[in-house]
Design an enzyme around this catalytic site. Structure first.
Site, PDB file in Angstrom:
ATOM      1  N   ASN A 122      69.904 -12.199  -3.297  1.00 54.34           N
ATOM      2  CA  ASN A 122      69.029 -11.021  -3.226  1.00 54.34           C
ATOM      3  C   ASN A 122      69.853  -9.761  -3.433  1.00 54.34           C
ATOM      4  O   ASN A 122      71.060  -9.824  -3.635  1.00 54.34           O
ATOM      5  CB  ASN A 122      68.280 -11.001  -1.892  1.00 54.34           C
ATOM      6  CG  ASN A 122      69.253 -11.012  -0.727  1.00 54.34           C
ATOM      7  OD1 ASN A 122      69.980 -10.053  -0.509  1.00 54.34           O
ATOM      8  ND2 ASN A 122      69.295 -12.119   0.003  1.00 54.34           N
ATOM      9  N   PHE A 180      66.751  -7.062  11.829  1.00 56.47           N
ATOM     10  CA  PHE A 180      66.070  -6.193  10.862  1.00 56.47           C
ATOM     11  C   PHE A 180      64.800  -6.884  10.410  1.00 56.47           C
ATOM     12  O   PHE A 180      64.717  -8.119  10.439  1.00 56.47           O
ATOM     13  CB  PHE A 180      66.968  -5.930   9.640  1.00 56.47           C
ATOM     14  CG  PHE A 180      67.927  -4.796   9.845  1.00 56.47           C
ATOM     15  CD1 PHE A 180      69.084  -4.973  10.585  1.00 56.47           C
ATOM     16  CD2 PHE A 180      67.672  -3.542   9.299  1.00 56.47           C
ATOM     17  CE1 PHE A 180      69.965  -3.923  10.799  1.00 56.47           C
ATOM     18  CE2 PHE A 180      68.556  -2.488   9.493  1.00 56.47           C
ATOM     19  CZ  PHE A 180      69.700  -2.676  10.237  1.00 56.47           C
ATOM     20  N   LYS A 190      61.011 -13.912  17.928  1.00 57.27           N
ATOM     21  CA  LYS A 190      62.432 -14.248  17.994  1.00 57.27           C
ATOM     22  C   LYS A 190      63.063 -13.801  19.310  1.00 57.27           C
ATOM     23  O   LYS A 190      64.270 -13.917  19.489  1.00 57.27           O
ATOM     24  CB  LYS A 190      63.167 -13.624  16.804  1.00 57.27           C
ATOM     25  CG  LYS A 190      62.684 -14.132  15.429  1.00 57.27           C
ATOM     26  CD  LYS A 190      63.647 -13.787  14.300  1.00 57.27           C
ATOM     27  CE  LYS A 190      63.075 -14.210  12.939  1.00 57.27           C
ATOM     28  NZ  LYS A 190      64.010 -14.075  11.827  1.00 57.27           N
ATOM     29  N   ASP A 209      65.900 -17.536   3.112  1.00 51.99           N
ATOM     30  CA  ASP A 209      65.100 -18.395   3.992  1.00 51.99           C
ATOM     31  C   ASP A 209      65.057 -19.831   3.468  1.00 51.99           C
ATOM     32  O   ASP A 209      64.796 -20.757   4.222  1.00 51.99           O
ATOM     33  CB  ASP A 209      63.666 -17.857   4.102  1.00 51.99           C
ATOM     34  CG  ASP A 209      63.632 -16.539   4.874  1.00 51.99           C
ATOM     35  OD1 ASP A 209      64.442 -16.389   5.800  1.00 51.99           O
ATOM     36  OD2 ASP A 209      62.802 -15.673   4.542  1.00 51.99           O
TER      37      ASP A 209
HETATM   38  N1  CTP Z   1      67.554 -13.792   9.455  1.00 47.37           N
HETATM   39  C1  CTP Z   1      68.513 -14.717   9.829  1.00 47.37           C
HETATM   40  N2  CTP Z   1      68.505 -15.972   9.279  1.00 47.37           N
HETATM   41  C2  CTP Z   1      67.573 -16.320   8.377  1.00 47.37           C
HETATM   42  C3  CTP Z   1      66.581 -15.374   7.989  1.00 47.37           C
HETATM   43  C4  CTP Z   1      66.608 -14.115   8.549  1.00 47.37           C
HETATM   44  O1  CTP Z   1      69.375 -14.399  10.655  1.00 47.37           O
HETATM   45  N3  CTP Z   1      67.597 -17.519   7.850  1.00 47.37           N
HETATM   46  C5  CTP Z   1      67.550 -12.479  10.097  1.00 47.37           C
HETATM   47  C6  CTP Z   1      67.880 -11.299   9.205  1.00 47.37           C
HETATM   48  O2  CTP Z   1      69.272 -11.010   9.231  1.00 47.37           O
HETATM   49  C7  CTP Z   1      67.052 -10.171   9.814  1.00 47.37           C
HETATM   50  C8  CTP Z   1      65.872 -10.886  10.432  1.00 47.37           C
HETATM   51  O3  CTP Z   1      66.240 -12.255  10.541  1.00 47.37           O
HETATM   52  O4  CTP Z   1      67.762  -9.555  10.867  1.00 47.37           O
HETATM   53  C9  CTP Z   1      64.579 -10.810   9.716  1.00 47.37           C
HETATM   54  O5  CTP Z   1      64.711 -11.195   8.399  1.00 47.37           O
HETATM   55  P1  CTP Z   1      63.456 -11.163   7.453  1.00 47.37           P
HETATM   56  O6  CTP Z   1      63.827 -11.789   6.143  1.00 47.37           O
HETATM   57  O7  CTP Z   1      62.827  -9.800   7.449  1.00 47.37           O
HETATM   58  O8  CTP Z   1      62.425 -12.070   8.225  1.00 47.37           O
HETATM   59  P2  CTP Z   1      62.268 -13.606   8.391  1.00 47.37           P
HETATM   60  O9  CTP Z   1      62.524 -13.930   9.813  1.00 47.37           O
HETATM   61  O10 CTP Z   1      63.103 -14.325   7.394  1.00 47.37           O
HETATM   62  O11 CTP Z   1      60.724 -13.773   8.095  1.00 47.37           O
HETATM   63  P3  CTP Z   1      59.902 -13.585   6.728  1.00 47.37           P
HETATM   64  O12 CTP Z   1      60.878 -13.791   5.598  1.00 47.37           O
HETATM   65  O13 CTP Z   1      58.862 -14.626   6.829  1.00 47.37           O
HETATM   66  O14 CTP Z   1      59.350 -12.194   6.756  1.00 47.37           O
END
Ligand code: CTP
Length: 428
Positions: free
Chosen positions: A222, A336, A354, A291
């Site tokens: 990304n 975040f 979380k 993810d």
């Molecule tokens: N994060 C993480 N590990 C992952 C995915 C996300 O530690 N596998 C953390 C990111 O560093 C951020 C937070 O989770 O602090 C939220 O990330 P975000 O991508 O906005 O949300 P998700 O929890 O992944 O949910 P979604 O993608 O469904 O919005």
């Protein structure tokens, strides 16, 4: 309007008010009065052009002090005014800031007293631009403002409305009371409390973008540059914390005085975080972690033998969730939420799901916000149901300090160290 002198530190804050040459120069008198009412001591400097709009005598009468226009002038009482003036103040405020003064600040031009003061100042700088709408929209002005934002200058955008020249649009100096309120906010946050207020803390921070391999030359990733995470790391280190960064791919230089471990995939990042977690007292998930990752990782480069191909993906570990679930005593956990719709509702849901102490939400569809920008606009939501803190579009370096202010508040109010614990920080 925040005019209560209790809003600002008890020692009289000193403000240098710079006035550049625009029709709005007369409104600087109201700014000066507002600052004085709030308990600030104000010294004024004007450009020569500003003096064509308002006489220095006006500001001399209001401030009770000599107004510096030309530090070479024989009536200037201080032979090195640009140093004493700039280095003894708590805030350097320029209102109005013309397109010309903005261009000079952005390029380090120091050809008069005000511009030399800008370069010689180590105080926070706040500017309130005012100019004709076309000049405001000009790419050169916008480019210069971008440079100033990334240099950490606070900017109060002009108001929209009918200008003195008859055109309608943005360019009118923001209202004096808004300028005063912003100045007081900066004085309050810079009022000494950011010195060593994270001493005794160990911040563990994920930064940048993960890369999920498809084959030896391709990956899913990304746009995260690592700027926001590195800004937090740098600010935390300056404020006395020990900092360990677990960094994925980053596009900018890492700060010094931190220890950094590279971990490119979500799995590697997860392992590195878990290894260092027991030493941490604060965790901030600033990385943009994938993810999903390909189920199959080809050991050889995939050849284009068919007209299409599909990738089967599987979930990666959620690092932030795992850290919060570890329920490590006294650990503050912040994440975040990069959102494109229903920003606050989605962020609040993540905060609860979380079990975080706070979440920093941003709408990444907005210009200048989120990935690969030098600025950010965020809302901080905390689990102790403090009102959300909205941080307007400012440099990520400034956003970092506001996030850490919230960490300090949470430490004192939500998870205080006991004074008898080893490595404890003072809570009083
Ligand atoms: N994060 C993480 N590990 C992952 C995915 C996300 O530690 N596998 C953390 C990111 O560093 C951020 C937070 O989770 O602090 C939220 O990330 P975000 O991508 O906005 O949300 P998700 O929890 O992944 O949910 P979604 O993608 O469904 O919005």
């Amino acid at each position: 309007m925040a005019q209560d002198s209790q809003d600002i530190p008890s020692v009289t804050p000193k403000v240098a008010l710079g006035i550049s040459g625009g029709i709005a120069a007369y409104k600087a008198a109201e700014v000066l009065r507002g600052l004085q009412t709030a308990g600030c001591a104000v010294r004024v400097a004007m450009t020569k052009r500003a003096c064509e709009f308002v006489q220095p005598l006006t500001f001399r009468a209001l401030s009770g002090a000599h107004v510096i226009v030309d530090d070479y002038a024989p009536d200037n009482p201080d032979p090195i005014a640009h140093i004493t003036f700039s280095q003894t103040v708590d805030l350097f405020l320029v209102a109005p800031a013309t397109a010309n003064i903005i261009a000079k600040f952005a390029n380090g031009v120091a050809d008069d007293f005000l511009t030399t003061t800008y370069l010689a100042s180590n105080a926070p700088v706040l500017i309130a631009p005012a100019m004709n709408t076309t000049m405001w929209h000009h790419p050169a002005t916008q480019r210069n403002l971008e440079v100033l934002r990334s240099d950490g200058v606070y900017i109060i955008d002009p108001d929209e409305g009918e200008m003195a020249c008859g055109t309608v649009g943005p360019g009118r100096l923001s209202q004096p009371e808004k300028i005063v309120a912003a100045a007081l906010e900066i004085l309050r946050s810079a009022g000494g409390k950011r010195t060593n207020d994270l001493a005794g803390e160990h911040l563990l921070l994920t930064v940048g973008a993960t890369r999920e391999a498809i084959d030896p030359v391709r990956f899913l990733s990304n746009n995260s540059s690592g700027r926001m995470g590195f800004a937090i790391a740098e600010a935390a280190s300056r404020r006395g914390a020990r900092v360990t960064v677990i960094a994925g791919a980053t596009a900018v230089a890492a700060p010094v005085n931190i220890s950094m471990i590279r971990a490119y995939s979500a799995e590697e990042m997860y392992a590195a975080v878990m290894k260092h977690l027991p030493e941490a007292s604060i965790f901030i998930g600033a990385a943009a972690v994938a993810d999903y990752r390909p189920v199959q990782h080809s050991l050889q480069k995939i050849k284009k033998t068919s007209s299409s191909m599909s990738l089967e993906l599987e979930r990666t570990p959620d690092i932030l969730q795992a850290v919060a679930s570890a329920e490590q005593d006294k650990l503050l956990v912040l994440g975040f939420a990069a959102e494109t719709e229903n920003v606050l509702a989605n962020a609040r849901e993540k905060l609860q799901r979380k079990s975080l102490d706070a979440i920093i939400a941003n709408d990444v569809t907005r210009e200048g916000v989120g990935f690969d920008t030098v600025t950010n606009e965020v809302t901080i939501l905390s689990r102790d149901s403090q009102a959300p803190i909205h941080v307007p579009l400012i440099a990520k370096t400034n956003v970092a300090d506001i996030i850490l202010d919230e960490v300090v508040r949470l430490r004192l109010r939500v998870k205080p160290f006991s004074l008898s614990e080893p490595g404890a920080v003072a809570t009083g």
